[in-house]
Design a protein around this motif. Structure first.
Motif: not given
Length: 144
Positions: A119-126, A128-134
């Motif tokens: 899902c991409f209807c998220k805040q940009d910070d969210t 970015n954090e998902a990317f960092r976690r992956i």
């Protein structure tokens, strides 16, 4: 009163550029998530609309001993790679993706073996954090 207010809001939304702004915002978030997933080694399928996109997860290796929970008889999860990938992302990276096979009939689930829905209807910070976690989850060590 709520229905009347909603109808008036929809009538006036175009005059205020709401739909154009919403479209631009969602396209930007979609494009951002696609860039982040590509950088993380996944291959997104870019949708023309909606809030979700599919990504090819072929590069995520699933350990043969990875435990899966018991499943209903009509959907044996031990046979579903997409469920295993999504569970692995959730447990090791703290990122939730939806197994694409949940939206297909039993005879067609094989089409989705390497697909996960994000899902991409998220805040940009969210995002970015998902990317960092992956990237920092250790999953990249299992990538082919």
């Amino acid at each position: 009163p709520l229905q009347i207010a909603s109808a008036v809001a929809f009538d006036r939304a175009s005059a205020f550029g709401y739909f154009d702004d919403l479209k631009a915002s969602l396209e930007g978030k979609r494009d951002k998530l696609c860039r982040l997933l590509r950088t993380a080694g996944l291959s997104p399928i870019v949708p023309q609309g909606g809030y979700f996109l599919l990504a090819d997860t072929t590069k995520i290796g699933i350990p043969t001993d990875f435990p899966l929970w018991e499943a209903p008889e009509d959907m044996p999860l031990r046979e579903r790679r997409d469920f295993a990938v999504c569970r692995l992302l959730c447990e090791r990276a703290g990122v939730t993706a939806i197994p694409a096979s949940a939206f297909f009939s039993e005879g067609h689930r094989h089409i989705t073996d390497s697909l996960a829905r994000f899902c991409f209807c998220k805040q940009d910070d969210t995002l970015n954090e998902a990317f960092r976690r992956i990237v920092h989850s250790g999953l990249n060590a299992a990538w082919v």
